[in-house]
Design an enzyme around this catalytic site. Structure first.
Site, short mmCIF file in Angstrom:
data_model
loop_
_atom_site.label_atom_id
_atom_site.label_comp_id
_atom_site.label_asym_id
_atom_site.label_seq_id
_atom_site.Cartn_x
_atom_site.Cartn_y
_atom_site.Cartn_z
N ASP A 54 0.95 -1.07 0.01
CA ASP A 54 -0.03 0.09 -0.09
C ASP A 54 0.68 1.19 -0.10
O ASP A 54 1.85 1.20 0.31
CB ASP A 54 -0.95 0.12 1.25
CG ASP A 54 -1.82 -1.05 1.25
OD1 ASP A 54 -2.15 -1.57 0.18
OD2 ASP A 54 -2.22 -1.67 2.48
N1 URA Z 1 -1.28 -6.09 3.72
C1 URA Z 1 -1.73 -4.66 3.96
O1 URA Z 1 -2.83 -4.45 4.20
N2 URA Z 1 -1.07 -3.66 3.09
C2 URA Z 1 -0.02 -4.02 2.49
O2 URA Z 1 0.59 -3.15 2.01
C3 URA Z 1 0.59 -5.23 2.47
C4 URA Z 1 0.06 -6.32 3.01
#
Ligand code: URA
Length: 238
Positions: free
Chosen positions: A103
């Site tokens: 993310d």
């Molecule tokens: N899980 C999440 O919620 N975000 C990420 O970036 C990776 C795994």
């Protein structure tokens, strides 16, 4: 690009092995012998022959980045900065792409490569590659939470997560844990903790398969994988 780097990228062995190849006179560039690995070659235009065989320029690149917050795991975007924008032009020409997604606000280990086969193996759900995240949550877990997260929780869309491993980092009453999962559903870690009434306040990926984030990499920096690391990744997925 330097001859030794180019040949190593093209799969002619480690830099050391490439040095030997050059010493033996194995490389001709536009018909001329090149023995110094520091010599620059233009891979797009020069005619490259290795031991008498003309070789097509096709190179793989494998990078490990400590992704900072605020950049997206994509190759291009009209408004947002991407992880590719962080790379040096000499690496961008290989057209690497991120292996899986983190993310925008997640930090940590991100692999970038142009080796589609390896990328597929690392992200295919069938391969069940471990991914470990350091997770900071807004409040300590309570009785039953660890067991539930490890056994599988039901996410907001009804999906039940596969078995995971949870480890307390500073005790059961703390708010920092490591979570290892083998899947990569959208916002999976955040949604898993949400399923237990917790909010993830910071998330960092520490490892993927046999590869851990190099502690010497500051946020927003990256390096090439070593030959050994590439081998680990490939053999972990066979
Ligand atoms: N899980 C999440 O919620 N975000 C990420 O970036 C990776 C795994």
């Amino acid at each position: 690009m330097r001859t030794d780097k180019l040949l190593a990228n093209m799969g002619y062995g480690s830099r050391k092995e490439v040095k030997k190849l050059l010493k033996k006179g194995g490389l001709l560039v536009n018909g001329e012998k090149v023995t110094d690995g520091k010599t620059h070659i233009d891979p797009e235009n020069d005619v490259i022959e290795v031991f008498g065989e003309k070789v097509e320029y096709k190179s793989f690149i494998y990078l490990m980045m400590n992704k900072p917050q605020g950049v997206i795991s994509a190759t291009e975007d009209i408004s947002e900065e991407t992880v590719i924008d962080i790379l040096e032009p000499e690496d961008v020409i290989f057209e690497p792409f991120p292996v899986g997604r983190l993310d925008k606000d997640t930090t940590g280990l991100l692999l970038l490569t142009n080796d589609g086969k390896l990328a597929h193996q690392l992200t295919s759900p069938k391969k069940k590659v471990d991914k470990t995240y350091r997770v900071h949550i807004d409040a300590p877990l309570e009785e039953g939470d660890k067991e539930a997260l490890e056994a599988g929780v039901v996410l907001d869309d009804g999906y039940e997560t596969k078995p995971a491993k949870l480890e307390y980092i500073n005790g059961e009453s703390g708010t920092v844990v490591n979570l290892t999962i083998t899947e990569g559903k959208f916002h999976q870690v955040k949604r898993m903790f949400e399923a237990r009434g917790r909010k993830v306040v910071a998330l960092k990926r520490e490892s993927m398969g046999p590869l851990s984030l190099d502690p010497n990499l500051d946020l927003g920096t990256y390096r090439e994988l070593t030959d050994e690391e590439i081998e680990w990744l490939k053999s972990a997925n066979e």
